[in-house]
Design a protein around this motif. Structure first.
Motif, PDB file in Angstrom:
ATOM      1  N   ALA A 122       0.816  -1.224   0.000  1.00  0.00           N
ATOM      2  CA  ALA A 122       0.000   0.000   0.000  1.00  0.00           C
ATOM      3  C   ALA A 122       0.847   1.271   0.000  1.00  0.00           C
ATOM      4  CB  ALA A 122      -0.922  -0.006   1.210  1.00  0.00           C
ATOM      5  N   GLY A 123       2.159   1.109  -0.077  1.00  0.00           N
ATOM      6  CA  GLY A 123       3.028   2.279  -0.136  1.00  0.00           C
ATOM      7  C   GLY A 123       3.605   2.716   1.189  1.00  0.00           C
ATOM      8  N   GLY A 124       3.415   1.944   2.238  1.00  0.00           N
ATOM      9  CA  GLY A 124       3.963   2.304   3.537  1.00  0.00           C
ATOM     10  C   GLY A 124       5.470   2.162   3.582  1.00  0.00           C
ATOM     11  N   LYS A 125       6.092   2.918   4.464  1.00  0.00           N
ATOM     12  CA  LYS A 125       7.548   2.913   4.604  1.00  0.00           C
ATOM     13  C   LYS A 125       7.933   2.579   6.050  1.00  0.00           C
ATOM     14  CE  LYS A 125       8.073   4.474   0.363  1.00  0.00           C
ATOM     15  NZ  LYS A 125       8.610   3.620  -0.726  1.00  0.00           N
ATOM     16  N   ALA A 126       9.030   1.856   6.177  1.00  0.00           N
ATOM     17  CA  ALA A 126       9.663   1.582   7.476  1.00  0.00           C
ATOM     18  C   ALA A 126       8.668   1.140   8.541  1.00  0.00           C
ATOM     19  CB  ALA A 126      10.426   2.819   7.959  1.00  0.00           C
ATOM     20  N   PRO A 127       7.956   0.057   8.334  1.00  0.00           N
ATOM     21  CA  PRO A 127       6.958  -0.364   9.332  1.00  0.00           C
ATOM     22  C   PRO A 127       7.592  -0.838  10.635  1.00  0.00           C
ATOM     23  CG  PRO A 127       7.255  -2.074   7.677  1.00  0.00           C
ATOM     24  CD  PRO A 127       8.040  -0.880   7.199  1.00  0.00           C
ATOM     25  N   ALA A 128       6.908  -0.541  11.727  1.00  0.00           N
ATOM     26  CA  ALA A 128       7.326  -1.001  13.059  1.00  0.00           C
ATOM     27  C   ALA A 128       6.186  -1.822  13.648  1.00  0.00           C
ATOM     28  CB  ALA A 128       7.650   0.180  13.969  1.00  0.00           C
ATOM     29  N   LEU A 129       6.504  -3.025  14.121  1.00  0.00           N
ATOM     30  CA  LEU A 129       5.509  -3.862  14.789  1.00  0.00           C
ATOM     31  C   LEU A 129       5.552  -3.583  16.282  1.00  0.00           C
ATOM     32  CD1 LEU A 129       5.945  -7.325  13.011  1.00  0.00           C
ATOM     33  CD2 LEU A 129       4.325  -5.491  12.475  1.00  0.00           C
ATOM     34  N   LEU A 130       4.406  -3.280  16.866  1.00  0.00           N
ATOM     35  CA  LEU A 130       4.291  -3.042  18.303  1.00  0.00           C
ATOM     36  C   LEU A 130       3.547  -4.223  18.916  1.00  0.00           C
ATOM     37  CD1 LEU A 130       4.569  -1.262  20.823  1.00  0.00           C
ATOM     38  CD2 LEU A 130       2.437  -0.119  20.155  1.00  0.00           C
ATOM     39  N   LEU A 131       4.276  -5.123  19.549  1.00  0.00           N
ATOM     40  CA  LEU A 131       3.679  -6.312  20.149  1.00  0.00           C
ATOM     41  C   LEU A 131       3.210  -5.976  21.557  1.00  0.00           C
ATOM     42  CD1 LEU A 131       6.414  -8.915  19.057  1.00  0.00           C
ATOM     43  CD2 LEU A 131       4.527  -7.940  17.727  1.00  0.00           C
ATOM     44  N   HIS A 132       1.946  -6.274  21.852  1.00  0.00           N
ATOM     45  CA  HIS A 132       1.391  -5.929  23.158  1.00  0.00           C
ATOM     46  C   HIS A 132       0.430  -7.016  23.607  1.00  0.00           C
ATOM     47  CE1 HIS A 132      -2.540  -4.806  21.427  1.00  0.00           C
ATOM     48  NE2 HIS A 132      -1.846  -4.292  20.435  1.00  0.00           N
ATOM     49  N   SER A 133       0.127  -7.040  24.885  1.00  0.00           N
ATOM     50  CA  SER A 133      -0.788  -8.041  25.421  1.00  0.00           C
ATOM     51  C   SER A 133      -2.229  -7.707  25.038  1.00  0.00           C
ATOM     52  CB  SER A 133      -0.653  -8.127  26.944  1.00  0.00           C
ATOM     53  OG  SER A 133      -1.105  -6.929  27.550  1.00  0.00           O
ATOM     54  N   GLN A 134      -3.074  -8.734  25.060  1.00  0.00           N
ATOM     55  CA  GLN A 134      -4.478  -8.526  24.718  1.00  0.00           C
ATOM     56  C   GLN A 134      -5.251  -7.851  25.846  1.00  0.00           C
ATOM     57  OE1 GLN A 134      -5.836 -12.456  23.733  1.00  0.00           O
ATOM     58  NE2 GLN A 134      -4.837 -12.487  21.742  1.00  0.00           N
ATOM     59  N   GLY A 135      -4.661  -7.766  27.022  1.00  0.00           N
ATOM     60  CA  GLY A 135      -5.345  -7.153  28.150  1.00  0.00           C
ATOM     61  C   GLY A 135      -4.875  -5.728  28.389  1.00  0.00           C
TER      62      GLY A 135
ATOM     63  N   ILE B 175       2.439  -0.548  13.696  1.00  0.00           N
ATOM     64  CA  ILE B 175       1.314  -1.474  13.569  1.00  0.00           C
ATOM     65  C   ILE B 175       1.173  -2.273  14.865  1.00  0.00           C
ATOM     66  CG2 ILE B 175       0.326  -3.360  12.219  1.00  0.00           C
ATOM     67  CD1 ILE B 175       2.208  -2.568   9.940  1.00  0.00           C
ATOM     68  N   PRO B 176       0.154  -1.998  15.682  1.00  0.00           N
ATOM     69  CA  PRO B 176      -0.034  -2.768  16.923  1.00  0.00           C
ATOM     70  C   PRO B 176      -0.456  -4.205  16.609  1.00  0.00           C
ATOM     71  CG  PRO B 176      -1.205  -0.657  17.007  1.00  0.00           C
ATOM     72  CD  PRO B 176      -0.803  -0.888  15.581  1.00  0.00           C
ATOM     73  N   VAL B 177       0.146  -5.148  17.338  1.00  0.00           N
ATOM     74  CA  VAL B 177      -0.165  -6.566  17.155  1.00  0.00           C
ATOM     75  C   VAL B 177      -0.453  -7.171  18.524  1.00  0.00           C
ATOM     76  CG1 VAL B 177       0.607  -8.791  16.268  1.00  0.00           C
ATOM     77  CG2 VAL B 177       1.407  -6.665  15.183  1.00  0.00           C
ATOM     78  N   PRO B 178      -1.699  -7.549  18.812  1.00  0.00           N
ATOM     79  CA  PRO B 178      -2.004  -8.147  20.115  1.00  0.00           C
ATOM     80  C   PRO B 178      -1.513  -9.590  20.192  1.00  0.00           C
ATOM     81  CG  PRO B 178      -3.977  -8.079  18.754  1.00  0.00           C
ATOM     82  CD  PRO B 178      -2.907  -7.385  17.975  1.00  0.00           C
ATOM     83  N   LEU B 179      -0.952  -9.955  21.358  1.00  0.00           N
ATOM     84  CA  LEU B 179      -0.488 -11.312  21.621  1.00  0.00           C
ATOM     85  C   LEU B 179      -1.154 -11.825  22.887  1.00  0.00           C
ATOM     86  CD1 LEU B 179       3.372 -10.887  21.085  1.00  0.00           C
ATOM     87  CD2 LEU B 179       1.691 -11.665  19.406  1.00  0.00           C
ATOM     88  N   TRP B 180      -1.268 -13.149  22.994  1.00  0.00           N
ATOM     89  CA  TRP B 180      -1.754 -13.734  24.242  1.00  0.00           C
ATOM     90  C   TRP B 180      -0.838 -13.326  25.384  1.00  0.00           C
ATOM     91  CZ3 TRP B 180      -5.887 -16.049  26.242  1.00  0.00           C
ATOM     92  CH2 TRP B 180      -5.751 -16.745  27.437  1.00  0.00           C
TER      93      TRP B 180
END
Length: 684
Positions: free
Chosen positions: A373-386, A413-418
């Motif tokens: 989609a044309g995004g640059k330099a993505p960062a994944l933000l891993l966080h808890s589901q709570g 980009i926030p990514v929820p984890l268990w």
């Protein structure tokens, strides 16, 4: 929140329609989508409960899966909202992925038998709030301020607690009843309290032995009930319970993640009591882990090597099975944090729900869609589901009303984890290979201290690898935020600059085998590296990669290390006295170091980048020792000479016996039977 239906639709290859009040006056469009019988993705999480109720009232929609994704707080309410289309497209694409595959479950059965431990007055007050639902038994630790009620409504136990073990539906409680008053016989007539001249008996109806002066007036006062007997021998008793409510200041379980079904209560917060009332029946949870014993580097030959999973587990669910030379995981105690799978160097323990391969598909979908989609330099933000998800929501809401709060940047980009400790450097490096410039983990204080240390250690190793390959910048970071008071710091952390990523995203898939995934990620990162040194030194702590150094002066080539190595990294040569090593296989467990009788081995955390890493390399070799009788080689010159030197002064190895040590096995037997000086059983 700015939305571009045409732009999003072009990226996702769909015709999208924008709704502004889908949960209110436009709810008909939602019902029409459900009526088509296809999967529905709702880009709002605020009204998830309402949408669920509407689906339940819509004819033919009960079997239609509904997915929810939060676009508003994660990107729409941000100062970067105008640039958030790639992130929104990525989140929508990931929401369409199938649910994790089913895994085996762990079952708990509770009939509602509750043990309350604490002062009698507080325990009886708690029992009043629970006894209409649960079968209550009290273990009294003293009268408390008010003592027990006159009316005995619940069974009361007393004595000295020895042990409490178990989990929901299977708690084993052991105590020693050493008091002279038998609580099951006591009628609470209070005659003993009135008769005792020292006041040694309180309203918990137990005798304080430190105060009692043995007047025995209480025995006479007890009369017909006969509840007091100073000659009664202490009895060790045991009983099982389904649930435990502990009113003491110090918990019965030392680990941070306490067993399910065990609750502490301070007499104030009612949530523990509410949860207790609902724990009657049969319950299931996923079996979060898969254990492959043949890959485990925990122990060999009664030596302990890797102990990482045992040390990191906050639930005390993992222990050493000494007899079987492996670890043992109790699925009933496991809370599914996945930290054990993160620190496991060999992949013997893997996270099962969701699997690493499923997480890999999710990361790959997020990053590929974002970049497309044309995004640059993505960062994944891993966080808890709570707690983590709540903080992200709070930050987005703050950005919508406060001009000084930027919110979640468009590239994050926030990514929820268990659980935030459930992923490690194999998946993180895969994410970088897929195109991520940063991988951040949000810690909220709910994690055990050892989890924070484990994640930090894994990040140090991963960062050392990328820096060694010439990728500039800080790729991995732990962000800390406990509650809304930390939102300003979190807001600032999320503005951190991007690190250098790959020029071409990888196409491989995350494997079930942790080591295989790590090799695929390393190969891709190496192929696009700015620099390729022969060896990258890695941190001494927590590295699953490395070599073994041999002190050739001390090594006798006994090959004990070869037998101890669980990964096949150390090998012998059947045709020559050599010790060979394949660095790719080494998991740095240390079993070879602990097994070596000469203390000749040491671990070297590193990543070798040349072809030798995947090939057997001779790290020590010696001249063979030839049998003095037939000339056949049967050992190394150094080993035989060392043995001769140690046994030369022994009474059993003199003359011919010492000479036989220089012979091969066949020649020793021949020499014994042909030596005329040897005594034989037939001569006696």
């Amino acid at each position: 929140m700015p939305l571009e239906p045409k732009g999003l639709g072009a990226v996702l290859n769909e015709n999208l329609t924008q709704y502004s009040t889908l949960c209110r006056r436009e709810v008909g469009a939602f019902q029409q989508a459900l009526a088509k019988g296809e999967e529905v993705v709702v880009a709002c999480t605020q009204e998830a409960r309402l949408f669920g109720e509407i689906a339940g009232q819509t004819e033919g929609a009960t079997s239609v899966p509904i997915r929810f994704v939060n676009l508003r707080e994660t990107g729409g309410w941000s100062k970067d909202a105008g640039k958030a289309l790639p992130k929104m497209a990525a989140l929508l694409a990931a929401a369409r992925l199938p649910e994790p595959e089913p895994v085996p479950t762990v079952t708990y059965k509770s009939a509602g038998r509750l043990l309350i431990i604490g002062p009698l007055d507080a325990a009886e007050r708690a029992a009043e709030l629970l006894s209409d639902t649960l079968d209550v038994t009290i273990f009294s630790t003293g009268p408390g301020r008010d003592g027990g009620m006159q009316e005995r409504r619940y069974p009361v136990l007393g004595g000295r607690i020895e042990q409490l073990t178990g989990w929901l539906g299977a708690f084993e409680f052991t105590w020693q009843s050493s008091n002279a008053i038998a609580l099951d016989l006591c009628t609470r007539c209070n005659a003993c309290i009135a008769a005792c001249p020292e006041g040694a008996i309180g309203f918990d109806y137990q005798i304080d032995s430190a105060v009692c002066q043995s007047h025995r007036a209480c025995v006479k006062a007890c009369g017909v009930a006969g509840a007091i007997d100073f000659t009664r021998e202490p009895q060790r008793e045991s009983e099982t319970f389904d649930l435990v409510l502990d009113l003491r200041a110090t918990p019965a379980f030392a680990q941070q993640a306490r067993p399910q079904g065990y609750f502490m209560w301070d007499g104030q917060d009612p949530r523990a009591l509410i949860e207790l009332r609902g724990l009657v029946g049969e319950f299931e949870k996923p079996k979060f882990f898969v254990y492959k014993q043949k890959l485990c580097a925990h122990s060999r030959n009664e030596k302990i090597g890797c102990n990482a999973c045992v040390d990191v587990c906050s639930a005390s669910a993992i222990s050493s099975d000494y007899e079987r030379q492996q670890v043992k995981v109790n699925p009933n105690l496991c809370v599914g944090c996945g930290a054990c799978t993160t620190v496991c160097p060999s992949g013997a323990l893997s996270f099962a729900y969701p699997r690493a391969s499923e997480q890999g598909v999710k990361f790959k979908t997020l990053l590929s869609t974002y970049l497309r989609a044309g995004g640059k330099a993505p960062a994944l933000l891993l966080h808890s589901q709570g707690a983590g998800e709540r903080l992200i929501g709070d930050l987005g809401r703050a950005a919508s009303v406060d001009r000084d709060v930027r919110g979640v940047p468009a590239r994050v980009i926030p990514v929820p984890l268990w659980h935030t400790a459930s992923l490690g450097l194999d998946v993180w490096l895969s994410a970088v290979a897929y195109g991520a410039s940063n991988v951040w983990v949000l810690m909220t204080g709910e994690e055990a201290p050892q989890y924070l240390e484990a994640v930090r250690t894994q990040m140090d190793v991963a960062q050392a690898i990328l820096n060694g390959l010439g990728y500039q910048g800080e790729h991995f970071r732990i962000l800390h935020a406990r509650d809304a008071r930390d939102l300003a710091a979190l807001d600032a952390d999320l503005q951190a600059p991007s690190a250098q990523g790959v020029t071409k995203a990888a196409g491989f898939a995350v494997q079930a085998d942790k080591r295989a995934t790590l090799e695929l990620a390393l190969d891709h990162l190496l192929g696009q590296a700015q620099q390729q040194p022969a060896v990258i030194p890695l941190p001494a702590q927590g590295s699953p990669l490395g070599a073994v150094a041999v002190n050739k002066d001390a090594c006798t080539l006994c090959l004990s290390c070869v037998n101890a190595c669980p990964a096949g990294a150390l090998q012998d040569n059947p045709n020559a006295p050599q010790l060979r090593f394949i660095e790719k296989n080494c998991v740095q467990c240390g079993l070879c170091v602990k097994t070596c009788p000469e203390k000749a081995l040491s671990l070297v955390p590193q990543l070798r980048l040349d072809a030798q890493r995947k090939e057997p390399v001779v790290i020590n070799e010696m001249q063979p020792y030839a049998c003095v009788r037939c000339g056949k080689p049967f050992g190394t010159l150094k080993a035989i000479e060392a043995m001769l030197g140690k046994l030369a002064g022994h009474a059993m190895f003199q003359g011919a016996a010492l000479e036989r040590l220089k012979m091969c096995g066949d020649c020793r037997v021949i020499d014994i039977y042909t030596d005329p000086g040897e005594s034989r059983i037939t001569d006696l």
